[in-house]
Enzyme design. Sequence first.
Site, PDB file in Angstrom:
ATOM      1  N   ASP A  82     -44.302   1.862 -47.989  1.00 26.69           N
ATOM      2  CA  ASP A  82     -43.736   1.355 -46.654  1.00 26.69           C
ATOM      3  C   ASP A  82     -44.687   1.897 -45.707  1.00 26.69           C
ATOM      4  O   ASP A  82     -45.187   1.128 -44.664  1.00 26.69           O
ATOM      5  CB  ASP A  82     -42.429   1.485 -46.322  1.00 26.69           C
ATOM      6  CG  ASP A  82     -41.934   0.137 -45.427  1.00 26.69           C
ATOM      7  OD1 ASP A  82     -42.576  -0.938 -45.648  1.00 26.69           O
ATOM      8  OD2 ASP A  82     -41.405   0.682 -44.628  1.00 26.69           O
ATOM      9  N   CYS A 132     -42.577 -10.990 -42.315  1.00 29.54           N
ATOM     10  CA  CYS A 132     -41.956  -9.626 -42.856  1.00 29.54           C
ATOM     11  C   CYS A 132     -41.036  -8.912 -41.670  1.00 29.54           C
ATOM     12  O   CYS A 132     -39.966  -8.425 -42.182  1.00 29.54           O
ATOM     13  CB  CYS A 132     -43.183  -8.898 -43.050  1.00 29.54           C
ATOM     14  SG  CYS A 132     -44.311  -9.298 -44.171  1.00 29.54           S
ATOM     15  N   TYR A 173     -37.157  -8.634 -42.641  1.00 29.13           N
ATOM     16  CA  TYR A 173     -36.465  -7.114 -42.607  1.00 29.13           C
ATOM     17  C   TYR A 173     -35.057  -7.133 -41.584  1.00 29.13           C
ATOM     18  O   TYR A 173     -33.913  -6.617 -42.071  1.00 29.13           O
ATOM     19  CB  TYR A 173     -37.075  -5.981 -41.922  1.00 29.13           C
ATOM     20  CG  TYR A 173     -37.936  -5.298 -43.090  1.00 29.13           C
ATOM     21  CD1 TYR A 173     -37.371  -3.960 -43.521  1.00 29.13           C
ATOM     22  CD2 TYR A 173     -39.028  -5.744 -43.769  1.00 29.13           C
ATOM     23  CE1 TYR A 173     -38.130  -3.300 -44.517  1.00 29.13           C
ATOM     24  CE2 TYR A 173     -39.704  -5.281 -44.736  1.00 29.13           C
ATOM     25  CZ  TYR A 173     -39.168  -3.648 -45.402  1.00 29.13           C
ATOM     26  OH  TYR A 173     -39.759  -3.094 -46.228  1.00 29.13           O
ATOM     27  N   TYR A 202     -32.864  -1.294 -39.253  1.00 29.29           N
ATOM     28  CA  TYR A 202     -33.199  -2.923 -39.477  1.00 29.29           C
ATOM     29  C   TYR A 202     -32.055  -3.757 -39.154  1.00 29.29           C
ATOM     30  O   TYR A 202     -32.438  -5.070 -38.947  1.00 29.29           O
ATOM     31  CB  TYR A 202     -33.695  -3.037 -41.037  1.00 29.29           C
ATOM     32  CG  TYR A 202     -35.061  -2.348 -41.019  1.00 29.29           C
ATOM     33  CD1 TYR A 202     -36.174  -2.577 -40.353  1.00 29.29           C
ATOM     34  CD2 TYR A 202     -34.893  -1.441 -42.035  1.00 29.29           C
ATOM     35  CE1 TYR A 202     -37.450  -2.221 -40.567  1.00 29.29           C
ATOM     36  CE2 TYR A 202     -36.361  -0.487 -42.218  1.00 29.29           C
ATOM     37  CZ  TYR A 202     -37.350  -0.819 -41.370  1.00 29.29           C
ATOM     38  OH  TYR A 202     -38.536  -0.344 -41.498  1.00 29.29           O
ATOM     39  N   GLU A 231     -44.034 -10.226 -49.606  1.00 25.29           N
ATOM     40  CA  GLU A 231     -43.111  -9.149 -49.292  1.00 25.29           C
ATOM     41  C   GLU A 231     -41.995  -8.923 -50.589  1.00 25.29           C
ATOM     42  O   GLU A 231     -41.564  -7.780 -50.691  1.00 25.29           O
ATOM     43  CB  GLU A 231     -42.294  -9.474 -48.027  1.00 25.29           C
ATOM     44  CG  GLU A 231     -41.430  -8.527 -47.385  1.00 25.29           C
ATOM     45  CD  GLU A 231     -42.093  -7.128 -47.084  1.00 25.29           C
ATOM     46  OE1 GLU A 231     -41.403  -5.963 -47.598  1.00 25.29           O
ATOM     47  OE2 GLU A 231     -42.908  -7.065 -46.058  1.00 25.29           O
TER      48      GLU A 231
END
Length: 559
Positions: free
Chosen positions: A52, A158, A162, A189, A231
């Site tokens: 990540d 993305c 998340y 998140y 993703e």
Amino acid sequence: MAVVATEEEGAARRLWIRSRKEATFAAYTPFVVCLASGVLELDVFRHYVAQDVHFLRAFAQAYEMAGDCADDDDDKAALSMLRKAILDELKMHDSVVDEWGVDLSKETTPNSATVKYTEFLLATAAGKVGGGKGPVMIVTPFEKTKIAAYTVGAMTPCMRLYAFLGKEIMDALQTVESSHPFKKWIDTYSSKSFEASVLQIEDLLDKLSVTLTGEELKLIERLYRQAMNLEIDFFLAQPITQPTVLPLKKLHDPTKSRFVIFSDFDLTCTIIDSSAILAEIAILTAPKSDQIGPQDAIPQRSSAALRDSWNALSSQYTEEYEECIESILPSEKATKFDYDGLRKALDQLSHFEKRANSRVIESEVLKGLSIDDIKRAGELLNLQDGCADFFRKIVNELNVDVHVLSYCWCGDLIRSAFSSGGLSALNIHSNEFKYEESISTGEIVSVMESPIDKATAFKEILESSSGDDCKKLSVYIGDSVGDLLCLLEADVGIVIGSSSSLRRVGEQFGVSFVPLLSGLVKKQKELVESDKSPIWSGLSGVLYTVSSWTEVHAFILGS
């Protein structure tokens, strides 16, 4: 139920709604479920964090490149703020790196899924935008002003994904205990500050999209969807070796076990009830009042008269159904799951359903329907989004038996609806119309009219599907009170939709309704802590709820 985007909404909102199916698949990956349950292997989490970091560095670089292309001071400022948020997120990763002992010097090589996304993103930010047959290099100053829009279009999904996963995990856990090993990740998140960053980039995408042409908007949608799929590939690429509760198909070993899928039809597979379809065929094919004359040898009822009769039958059914439900409910809610009490109550409902069918037959509303008209209606029947695709894959990829158990009065309608989608291999168990020279007499061959009929057929099919020594894994998907017994007797009972009567009856007899993702998170934790394979068994009193066939697909077949 699917959310439909409208043209009045901004580009970001429309694109997200169109990508909810992919987002659901991301939530049902083994990585996300293991992380949410707190039992993800630490080496896998360390690997994920290291990968990540590559993602976030590419994001920071892409924001900077997009800012250089933007020609509006406010857009440049927004991109700069978003880049700062990414740098702050990297600092969070630094603390995770220290906390979990991630040695980035040993894990600096990005895997193929990471490379695919970062290369795609940076190529987009550099003006090599994928569209049509291949990448097109944008070189003129005027074209470069659009690069910011394309880059933001490739980054927004993305960010939104998340935030979606953070919320889904929080909903599944209800609360994240301080002892949860991945609490910091979940808090980040699911936080308001991260949601604010997501809204900021979505607002920017809306603004940058306003001046784009239709073709350019289509290009942004392609970039958005490509980023979303990359993703998901990133999550699937995490090297998980521990046992997981999904996808369920992993439990299917054709040499040792029998996997059987059951499903209801009306409002489980379909958008509208089949009885309404059959009645509408009868009404539309009947002559109008002024077309019936005394010279007609065979007495005919006009379309208006048929509609009046059908409306009266429907109103009577609805009113008496509610009264019947009230009458079968115990005065006090059961303190534990009471299957026997529920079965006795539904036996009373069975008598009501059969009386209601008798009234329809006696009314002769459905007399005179042509089998050709019925089959054509079946071919045009819209199924729930994702339903046909799930059945196609379960039959073709796993060679699994699928049985459809339905109260529908006409099996020909169901067979036509599925065969038109290439699903003629499904086993249909329903009532059938009686015909004379391809014309319905208005009577039915009674096969399945009640919850008891369905439960009996369910048991008989399981008993005949394989030998006694063969293990069986059964899944039943349904939406109504009539499905309750089958849902509970199946190893996995999945309720699709939001029937209030189903929940009311079930809860009164001690049935628990658990969102499927929440149930999987709990089972994953139990699986690891008990160190044994998950045991799905019927009559547990627990049913799992979903809002779409996508969740069913993701759970059973995987992403």
